[in-house]
Design an enzyme around this catalytic site. Sequence first.
Site, PDB file in Angstrom:
ATOM      1  N   PHE A   1      36.133  88.222 -30.366  1.00  0.00           N
ATOM      2  CA  PHE A   1      35.049  88.300 -31.342  1.00  0.00           C
ATOM      3  C   PHE A   1      35.620  88.090 -32.737  1.00  0.00           C
ATOM      4  O   PHE A   1      36.658  88.666 -33.071  1.00  0.00           O
ATOM      5  CB  PHE A   1      34.370  89.681 -31.296  1.00  0.00           C
ATOM      6  CG  PHE A   1      33.559  89.906 -30.054  1.00  0.00           C
ATOM      7  CD1 PHE A   1      34.185  90.082 -28.826  1.00  0.00           C
ATOM      8  CD2 PHE A   1      32.169  89.938 -30.110  1.00  0.00           C
ATOM      9  CE1 PHE A   1      33.438  90.283 -27.670  1.00  0.00           C
ATOM     10  CE2 PHE A   1      31.412  90.134 -28.957  1.00  0.00           C
ATOM     11  CZ  PHE A   1      32.045  90.304 -27.735  1.00  0.00           C
ATOM     12  N   ALA A   2      34.914  87.285 -33.543  1.00  0.00           N
ATOM     13  CA  ALA A   2      35.343  87.083 -34.932  1.00  0.00           C
ATOM     14  C   ALA A   2      34.096  86.990 -35.806  1.00  0.00           C
ATOM     15  O   ALA A   2      33.500  85.924 -35.948  1.00  0.00           O
ATOM     16  CB  ALA A   2      36.187  85.832 -35.057  1.00  0.00           C
TER      17      ALA A   2
ATOM     18  N   GLY B   1      32.151  87.960 -39.581  1.00  0.00           N
ATOM     19  CA  GLY B   1      32.458  88.186 -40.994  1.00  0.00           C
ATOM     20  C   GLY B   1      33.808  87.590 -41.333  1.00  0.00           C
ATOM     21  O   GLY B   1      34.150  86.480 -40.922  1.00  0.00           O
ATOM     22  N   LYS B   2      34.605  88.362 -42.059  1.00  0.00           N
ATOM     23  CA  LYS B   2      35.889  87.846 -42.541  1.00  0.00           C
ATOM     24  C   LYS B   2      36.955  87.756 -41.446  1.00  0.00           C
ATOM     25  O   LYS B   2      38.038  87.235 -41.687  1.00  0.00           O
ATOM     26  CB  LYS B   2      36.389  88.711 -43.686  1.00  0.00           C
ATOM     27  CG  LYS B   2      35.529  88.591 -44.944  1.00  0.00           C
ATOM     28  CD  LYS B   2      36.141  89.373 -46.093  1.00  0.00           C
ATOM     29  CE  LYS B   2      35.285  89.238 -47.346  1.00  0.00           C
ATOM     30  NZ  LYS B   2      35.709  90.178 -48.390  1.00  0.00           N
ATOM     31  N   TYR B   3      36.630  88.284 -40.281  1.00  0.00           N
ATOM     32  CA  TYR B   3      37.634  88.232 -39.202  1.00  0.00           C
ATOM     33  C   TYR B   3      37.819  86.813 -38.658  1.00  0.00           C
ATOM     34  O   TYR B   3      38.728  86.581 -37.862  1.00  0.00           O
ATOM     35  CB  TYR B   3      37.265  89.194 -38.074  1.00  0.00           C
ATOM     36  CG  TYR B   3      37.615  90.650 -38.353  1.00  0.00           C
ATOM     37  CD1 TYR B   3      37.097  91.307 -39.464  1.00  0.00           C
ATOM     38  CD2 TYR B   3      38.454  91.367 -37.512  1.00  0.00           C
ATOM     39  CE1 TYR B   3      37.402  92.643 -39.722  1.00  0.00           C
ATOM     40  CE2 TYR B   3      38.762  92.703 -37.755  1.00  0.00           C
ATOM     41  CZ  TYR B   3      38.241  93.333 -38.864  1.00  0.00           C
ATOM     42  OH  TYR B   3      38.537  94.646 -39.099  1.00  0.00           O
TER      43      TYR B   3
ATOM     44  N   ASP C   1      41.244  91.800 -29.037  1.00  0.00           N
ATOM     45  CA  ASP C   1      40.995  91.809 -30.479  1.00  0.00           C
ATOM     46  C   ASP C   1      41.473  90.486 -31.080  1.00  0.00           C
ATOM     47  O   ASP C   1      42.434  89.881 -30.586  1.00  0.00           O
ATOM     48  CB  ASP C   1      41.792  92.942 -31.143  1.00  0.00           C
ATOM     49  CG  ASP C   1      40.953  94.188 -31.375  1.00  0.00           C
ATOM     50  OD1 ASP C   1      39.951  94.374 -30.679  1.00  0.00           O
ATOM     51  OD2 ASP C   1      41.336  94.989 -32.266  1.00  0.00           O
TER      52      ASP C   1
ATOM     53  N   ASP D   1      42.431  90.216 -34.429  1.00  0.00           N
ATOM     54  CA  ASP D   1      43.414  90.442 -35.511  1.00  0.00           C
ATOM     55  C   ASP D   1      44.795  90.657 -34.893  1.00  0.00           C
ATOM     56  O   ASP D   1      45.447  91.685 -35.096  1.00  0.00           O
ATOM     57  CB  ASP D   1      43.006  91.623 -36.400  1.00  0.00           C
ATOM     58  CG  ASP D   1      42.791  92.915 -35.627  1.00  0.00           C
ATOM     59  OD1 ASP D   1      42.326  92.856 -34.467  1.00  0.00           O
ATOM     60  OD2 ASP D   1      43.101  93.991 -36.178  1.00  0.00           O
TER      61      ASP D   1
ATOM     62  N   HIS E   1      48.486 102.226 -25.541  1.00  0.00           N
ATOM     63  CA  HIS E   1      48.418 102.070 -26.997  1.00  0.00           C
ATOM     64  C   HIS E   1      49.814 102.217 -27.621  1.00  0.00           C
ATOM     65  O   HIS E   1      50.544 103.152 -27.293  1.00  0.00           O
ATOM     66  CB  HIS E   1      47.483 103.147 -27.560  1.00  0.00           C
ATOM     67  CG  HIS E   1      47.031 102.884 -28.964  1.00  0.00           C
ATOM     68  ND1 HIS E   1      47.891 102.903 -30.040  1.00  0.00           N
ATOM     69  CD2 HIS E   1      45.809 102.601 -29.465  1.00  0.00           C
ATOM     70  CE1 HIS E   1      47.209 102.644 -31.149  1.00  0.00           C
ATOM     71  NE2 HIS E   1      45.943 102.458 -30.829  1.00  0.00           N
TER      72      HIS E   1
ATOM     73  N   GLU F   1      36.735 102.623 -28.090  1.00  0.00           N
ATOM     74  CA  GLU F   1      38.056 102.975 -27.538  1.00  0.00           C
ATOM     75  C   GLU F   1      38.040 104.382 -26.931  1.00  0.00           C
ATOM     76  O   GLU F   1      38.693 104.640 -25.915  1.00  0.00           O
ATOM     77  CB  GLU F   1      39.131 102.882 -28.627  1.00  0.00           C
ATOM     78  CG  GLU F   1      40.536 103.144 -28.119  1.00  0.00           C
ATOM     79  CD  GLU F   1      41.581 102.907 -29.200  1.00  0.00           C
ATOM     80  OE1 GLU F   1      42.089 101.770 -29.294  1.00  0.00           O
ATOM     81  OE2 GLU F   1      41.867 103.851 -29.979  1.00  0.00           O
TER      82      GLU F   1
HETATM   83  N1  UDP Z   1      35.512  92.651 -35.603  1.00  0.00           N
HETATM   84  C1  UDP Z   1      34.993  91.531 -36.223  1.00  0.00           C
HETATM   85  N2  UDP Z   1      34.515  91.634 -37.513  1.00  0.00           N
HETATM   86  C2  UDP Z   1      34.542  92.799 -38.209  1.00  0.00           C
HETATM   87  C3  UDP Z   1      35.079  93.942 -37.574  1.00  0.00           C
HETATM   88  C4  UDP Z   1      35.580  93.834 -36.269  1.00  0.00           C
HETATM   89  O1  UDP Z   1      34.958  90.451 -35.651  1.00  0.00           O
HETATM   90  O2  UDP Z   1      34.098  92.824 -39.379  1.00  0.00           O
HETATM   91  C5  UDP Z   1      35.998  92.526 -34.212  1.00  0.00           C
HETATM   92  C6  UDP Z   1      37.333  91.788 -34.131  1.00  0.00           C
HETATM   93  O3  UDP Z   1      37.405  91.101 -32.895  1.00  0.00           O
HETATM   94  C7  UDP Z   1      38.327  92.924 -34.158  1.00  0.00           C
HETATM   95  C8  UDP Z   1      37.605  93.973 -33.328  1.00  0.00           C
HETATM   96  O4  UDP Z   1      36.210  93.821 -33.658  1.00  0.00           O
HETATM   97  O5  UDP Z   1      39.580  92.511 -33.642  1.00  0.00           O
HETATM   98  C9  UDP Z   1      38.023  95.435 -33.553  1.00  0.00           C
HETATM   99  O6  UDP Z   1      37.977  95.794 -34.924  1.00  0.00           O
HETATM  100  P1  UDP Z   1      39.322  96.101 -35.731  1.00  0.00           P
HETATM  101  O7  UDP Z   1      40.370  95.122 -35.340  1.00  0.00           O
HETATM  102  O8  UDP Z   1      38.990  96.187 -37.195  1.00  0.00           O
HETATM  103  O9  UDP Z   1      39.727  97.545 -35.179  1.00  0.00           O
HETATM  104  P2  UDP Z   1      41.206  98.147 -35.175  1.00  0.00           P
HETATM  105  O10 UDP Z   1      42.032  97.315 -34.232  1.00  0.00           O
HETATM  106  O11 UDP Z   1      41.725  98.063 -36.589  1.00  0.00           O
HETATM  107  O12 UDP Z   1      41.009  99.550 -34.688  1.00  0.00           O
HETATM  108 MN    MN Z   2      42.194  95.164 -34.159  1.00  0.00          MN
END
Ligand code: UDP
Ligand code: MN
Length: 314
Positions: free
Chosen positions: A81-82, A84-86, A171, A173, A193, A263
């Site tokens: 999933f991506a 917004g700014k992701y 994810d 990121d 984790h 999670e």
């Molecule tokens: N995500 C996204 N846009 C957002 C926030 C989250 O696409 O504005 C998706 C993305 O795939 C991201 C996942 O949701 O990898 C989980 O969110 P995030 O990585 O911020 O959580 P963390 O790993 O920091 O707990």
């Molecule tokens: Mn993440």
Amino acid sequence: MYRMLIYMNNNQSRPKWKLKDYGLRSTPGFVYQQPSALRGRTDVASVTSWLAPIVWEGTFDPTLIDFMYKKQNLTIATTVFALGKYTRFLKDFLESAEQHYFVGFRVQYYLFTDHPEVVPVVKMRENHHLTVRKVPSMNRWQDISMGRMDILEKLIENELAGEADYIFCLDVDTQFYGRWSVESLGRLVGVIHPWFFEAPRHLFTYERRPESLAYIPEGEGDYYFTGAAFGGSLEDVLHLTKTCREQLNIDTANSIEAVWHEESHLNKYFLYNKPSKLLSPEYLWRNINAGSSQIKTIRFSHVAKNNAEVRPNP
Ligand code: UDP
Ligand code: MN
């Protein structure tokens, strides 16, 4: 011939997303290193107390398992999933996946985004394909993250039967730095984790309020699993996503949000539905620059991100 007929009959009576299971078959004359009943990793556990393997570097022979899984003609659905700014993470995610992820096997990526027009063009290997799906934007990152369970459930239920054998949900990121392939396959697969693999269970960040359906009482818990990567057979991951989605909805109706969102629900699920295979933190590390003596190779890692800058809300 007789066996073949039995197999086909069985096949017809199976539910539509049932895992095809041909067993792991080698071939006369195929040569590989002798496995040992005595030698193995001694610095880490490579099996759980319910006898599920924990995959670390040095616990499997890539030559052998690649050879056996090639015979199975598998397709691995992979969701990302991506929103917004992701979308900025997509290029590195996809390019590195094409270097390291299920090389030589069929991969079908499903990318969910609110901005299909900015999805980068990344050259795919033969047998790797990318499908882009538009989804509505959302105002809270927590809702985006949790909403994945609902979208995954619908994807598996409505579209993946006959299209894929296994699924991984990742994810964005993140980046791949090493092999992630068939050694990761199993009916129900969780990733330990990277912050908690050395921690006693009372330090796990489980949901501790009984009002939430993600609640895990003190004194319970096996491992703390990441929500950033999980997978398995279509049937098992459908059950997982459906259960988490239902429990998330009930929590919302009761005006409670679990401490780590989906999670937390995933951890509750894995506590009472034991994963059949666990992946070590090699399969989701914290940051490529952080070291640890047990981590001999980093395969997949979160990338550094400025949450305040990329998320739509604090
Ligand atoms: N995500 C996204 N846009 C957002 C926030 C989250 O696409 O504005 C998706 C993305 O795939 C991201 C996942 O949701 O990898 C989980 O969110 P995030 O990585 O911020 O959580 P963390 O790993 O920091 O707990
Ligand atoms: Mn993440």
